[in-house]
Scaffold this motif. Structure first.
Motif, PDB file in Angstrom:
ATOM      1  N   ALA A  24      13.746 -77.390  19.802  1.00  0.00           N
ATOM      2  CA  ALA A  24      14.420 -76.379  19.232  1.00  0.00           C
ATOM      3  C   ALA A  24      14.857 -76.543  17.812  1.00  0.00           C
ATOM      4  CB  ALA A  24      15.797 -76.238  20.132  1.00  0.00           C
ATOM      5  N   LEU A  25      15.290 -77.592  17.333  1.00  0.00           N
ATOM      6  CA  LEU A  25      15.599 -78.196  16.002  1.00  0.00           C
ATOM      7  C   LEU A  25      14.549 -77.824  14.864  1.00  0.00           C
ATOM      8  CD1 LEU A  25      17.467 -81.395  16.356  1.00  0.00           C
ATOM      9  CD2 LEU A  25      18.482 -79.114  15.652  1.00  0.00           C
ATOM     10  N   VAL A  26      13.077 -78.195  15.416  1.00  0.00           N
ATOM     11  CA  VAL A  26      12.131 -77.940  14.803  1.00  0.00           C
ATOM     12  C   VAL A  26      11.685 -76.451  14.203  1.00  0.00           C
ATOM     13  CG1 VAL A  26       9.404 -78.009  14.426  1.00  0.00           C
ATOM     14  CG2 VAL A  26      10.773 -80.098  15.148  1.00  0.00           C
ATOM     15  N   ALA A  27      12.032 -75.745  15.385  1.00  0.00           N
ATOM     16  CA  ALA A  27      11.816 -74.094  15.314  1.00  0.00           C
ATOM     17  C   ALA A  27      12.857 -73.835  14.270  1.00  0.00           C
ATOM     18  CB  ALA A  27      12.250 -73.605  16.668  1.00  0.00           C
ATOM     19  N   LYS A  28      13.938 -73.906  13.877  1.00  0.00           N
ATOM     20  CA  LYS A  28      14.953 -73.690  13.043  1.00  0.00           C
ATOM     21  C   LYS A  28      14.238 -73.981  11.506  1.00  0.00           C
ATOM     22  CE  LYS A  28      18.133 -71.779  15.218  1.00  0.00           C
ATOM     23  NZ  LYS A  28      18.486 -70.195  14.798  1.00  0.00           N
ATOM     24  N   ASN A  56      22.605 -78.143   8.531  1.00  0.00           N
ATOM     25  CA  ASN A  56      21.374 -78.140   7.872  1.00  0.00           C
ATOM     26  C   ASN A  56      20.487 -79.005   8.929  1.00  0.00           C
ATOM     27  OD1 ASN A  56      21.708 -76.136   5.510  1.00  0.00           O
ATOM     28  ND2 ASN A  56      23.125 -77.532   5.141  1.00  0.00           N
ATOM     29  N   VAL A  57      19.545 -78.290   9.050  1.00  0.00           N
ATOM     30  CA  VAL A  57      18.100 -79.416   9.692  1.00  0.00           C
ATOM     31  C   VAL A  57      17.027 -79.399   8.688  1.00  0.00           C
ATOM     32  CG1 VAL A  57      17.302 -77.471  10.936  1.00  0.00           C
ATOM     33  CG2 VAL A  57      16.981 -79.780  11.735  1.00  0.00           C
ATOM     34  N   PHE A  58      16.498 -80.542   8.623  1.00  0.00           N
ATOM     35  CA  PHE A  58      15.270 -80.512   7.823  1.00  0.00           C
ATOM     36  C   PHE A  58      14.530 -82.032   8.279  1.00  0.00           C
ATOM     37  CE2 PHE A  58      19.086 -82.345   5.820  1.00  0.00           C
ATOM     38  CZ  PHE A  58      18.745 -83.727   5.594  1.00  0.00           C
ATOM     39  N   TRP A  59      13.205 -81.856   7.906  1.00  0.00           N
ATOM     40  CA  TRP A  59      12.494 -83.022   8.264  1.00  0.00           C
ATOM     41  C   TRP A  59      12.818 -84.414   7.596  1.00  0.00           C
ATOM     42  CZ3 TRP A  59       9.572 -82.104  12.043  1.00  0.00           C
ATOM     43  CH2 TRP A  59       8.923 -80.803  11.988  1.00  0.00           C
ATOM     44  N   ASP A  60      12.950 -85.306   8.321  1.00  0.00           N
ATOM     45  CA  ASP A  60      13.468 -86.776   7.718  1.00  0.00           C
ATOM     46  C   ASP A  60      12.347 -87.643   7.486  1.00  0.00           C
ATOM     47  OD1 ASP A  60      15.924 -88.549   7.022  1.00  0.00           O
ATOM     48  OD2 ASP A  60      14.856 -89.724   8.523  1.00  0.00           O
ATOM     49  N   GLY A  61      11.483 -87.195   6.516  1.00  0.00           N
ATOM     50  CA  GLY A  61      10.222 -87.931   6.039  1.00  0.00           C
ATOM     51  C   GLY A  61       8.993 -86.884   6.458  1.00  0.00           C
ATOM     52  N   GLU A  62       8.175 -87.352   7.346  1.00  0.00           N
ATOM     53  CA  GLU A  62       6.738 -86.757   7.341  1.00  0.00           C
ATOM     54  C   GLU A  62       7.137 -85.459   8.209  1.00  0.00           C
ATOM     55  OE1 GLU A  62       2.874 -87.716   9.704  1.00  0.00           O
ATOM     56  OE2 GLU A  62       3.649 -89.186   8.244  1.00  0.00           O
ATOM     57  N   GLY A  64       6.504 -82.897  11.048  1.00  0.00           N
ATOM     58  CA  GLY A  64       6.076 -83.023  12.312  1.00  0.00           C
ATOM     59  C   GLY A  64       6.792 -84.373  13.259  1.00  0.00           C
ATOM     60  N   GLY A  65       7.389 -85.103  12.225  1.00  0.00           N
ATOM     61  CA  GLY A  65       8.159 -86.297  12.775  1.00  0.00           C
ATOM     62  C   GLY A  65       9.534 -86.133  13.120  1.00  0.00           C
ATOM     63  N   ASN A  66      10.469 -87.020  12.593  1.00  0.00           N
ATOM     64  CA  ASN A  66      12.034 -86.892  12.936  1.00  0.00           C
ATOM     65  C   ASN A  66      12.505 -85.898  12.208  1.00  0.00           C
ATOM     66  OD1 ASN A  66      11.508 -89.370  14.073  1.00  0.00           O
ATOM     67  ND2 ASN A  66      12.053 -90.689  12.659  1.00  0.00           N
ATOM     68  N   VAL A  67      13.413 -85.224  12.580  1.00  0.00           N
ATOM     69  CA  VAL A  67      14.501 -84.379  11.882  1.00  0.00           C
ATOM     70  C   VAL A  67      15.667 -84.831  11.878  1.00  0.00           C
ATOM     71  CG1 VAL A  67      13.039 -82.236  12.987  1.00  0.00           C
ATOM     72  CG2 VAL A  67      14.936 -83.124  14.254  1.00  0.00           C
ATOM     73  N   ARG A  68      16.350 -84.444  10.870  1.00  0.00           N
ATOM     74  CA  ARG A  68      17.860 -84.895  10.503  1.00  0.00           C
ATOM     75  C   ARG A  68      18.716 -83.578  10.548  1.00  0.00           C
ATOM     76  NH1 ARG A  68      20.405 -89.255   7.557  1.00  0.00           N
ATOM     77  NH2 ARG A  68      18.469 -90.061   7.122  1.00  0.00           N
ATOM     78  N   PHE A  95      22.854 -86.812  12.027  1.00  0.00           N
ATOM     79  CA  PHE A  95      21.928 -87.844  13.144  1.00  0.00           C
ATOM     80  C   PHE A  95      20.367 -87.572  12.792  1.00  0.00           C
ATOM     81  CE2 PHE A  95      22.819 -83.798  15.271  1.00  0.00           C
ATOM     82  CZ  PHE A  95      21.386 -83.408  15.897  1.00  0.00           C
ATOM     83  N   ILE A  96      19.699 -88.412  13.298  1.00  0.00           N
ATOM     84  CA  ILE A  96      18.253 -88.177  13.015  1.00  0.00           C
ATOM     85  C   ILE A  96      17.515 -88.312  14.470  1.00  0.00           C
ATOM     86  CG2 ILE A  96      16.059 -89.168  12.141  1.00  0.00           C
ATOM     87  CD1 ILE A  96      17.674 -90.671  10.153  1.00  0.00           C
ATOM     88  N   MET A  97      16.700 -87.340  14.750  1.00  0.00           N
ATOM     89  CA  MET A  97      16.028 -87.124  16.124  1.00  0.00           C
ATOM     90  C   MET A  97      14.658 -87.445  16.080  1.00  0.00           C
ATOM     91  SD  MET A  97      16.327 -84.190  19.107  1.00  0.00           S
ATOM     92  CE  MET A  97      18.125 -84.423  19.360  1.00  0.00           C
ATOM     93  N   ALA A  98      14.296 -88.322  16.807  1.00  0.00           N
ATOM     94  CA  ALA A  98      12.705 -88.416  16.944  1.00  0.00           C
ATOM     95  C   ALA A  98      12.004 -87.305  17.921  1.00  0.00           C
ATOM     96  CB  ALA A  98      12.486 -89.742  17.505  1.00  0.00           C
ATOM     97  N   PRO A  99      10.658 -87.047  17.599  1.00  0.00           N
ATOM     98  CA  PRO A  99       9.989 -86.043  18.373  1.00  0.00           C
ATOM     99  C   PRO A  99      10.244 -86.336  19.916  1.00  0.00           C
ATOM    100  CG  PRO A  99       8.484 -86.749  16.794  1.00  0.00           C
ATOM    101  CD  PRO A  99       9.844 -87.855  16.602  1.00  0.00           C
ATOM    102  N   ASP A 100      10.375 -87.578  20.353  1.00  0.00           N
ATOM    103  CA  ASP A 100      10.619 -87.849  22.116  1.00  0.00           C
ATOM    104  C   ASP A 100      12.188 -87.413  22.446  1.00  0.00           C
ATOM    105  OD1 ASP A 100      12.235 -89.935  21.056  1.00  0.00           O
ATOM    106  OD2 ASP A 100      11.000 -91.519  21.922  1.00  0.00           O
TER     107      ASP A 100
END
Length: 106
Positions: A24-28, A56-62, A64-68, A95-100
């Motif tokens: 859901a976060l990635v979709a945003k 705000n939500v954005f990639w925390d690095g690469e 397709g990986g973690n989101v912050r 917070f940072i969420m991993a794909p899992d």
């Protein structure tokens, strides 16, 4: 509204986004196309202080990986840093969420 009130208020709203799935976060992020704002809130604290929160939500690095997810809170009056015209958030949390779905660093 003191610093602890601001911190608690921001943490309560941020907790709502912790319940979202990674997908859901990635979709945003993907929907936003450089506009990664999850939500804005303009509210009034019990003592009458008006405040603004933005998340705000954005990639925390690469990609397709973690989101912050990053939130900030600013209460009125919110003035720029003298001589700069730049505003600094009064309170931030993230917070940072991993794909899992796990939380990184916790």
């Amino acid at each position: 509204m003191d610093f602890d009130d601001k911190r608690r208020t921001l943490a309560q709203r941020l907790a709502e986004f912790r319940s979202w799935s990674h997908e859901a976060l990635v979709a945003k992020i993907e929907y936003g196309l450089f506009q990664e704002c999850l939500a804005n809130f303009e509210e009034t604290f019990s003592d009458g202080t008006r405040y603004h929160m933005e998340f705000n939500v954005f990639w925390d690095g690469e990609e397709g990986g973690n989101v912050r997810v990053l939130g900030d809170l600013n209460a009125d009056p919110h003035l720029p840093i003298p001589g700069t015209g730049v505003y600094q958030s009064q309170v931030t949390d993230s917070f940072i969420m991993a794909p899992d779905g796990s939380f990184v660093g916790e």
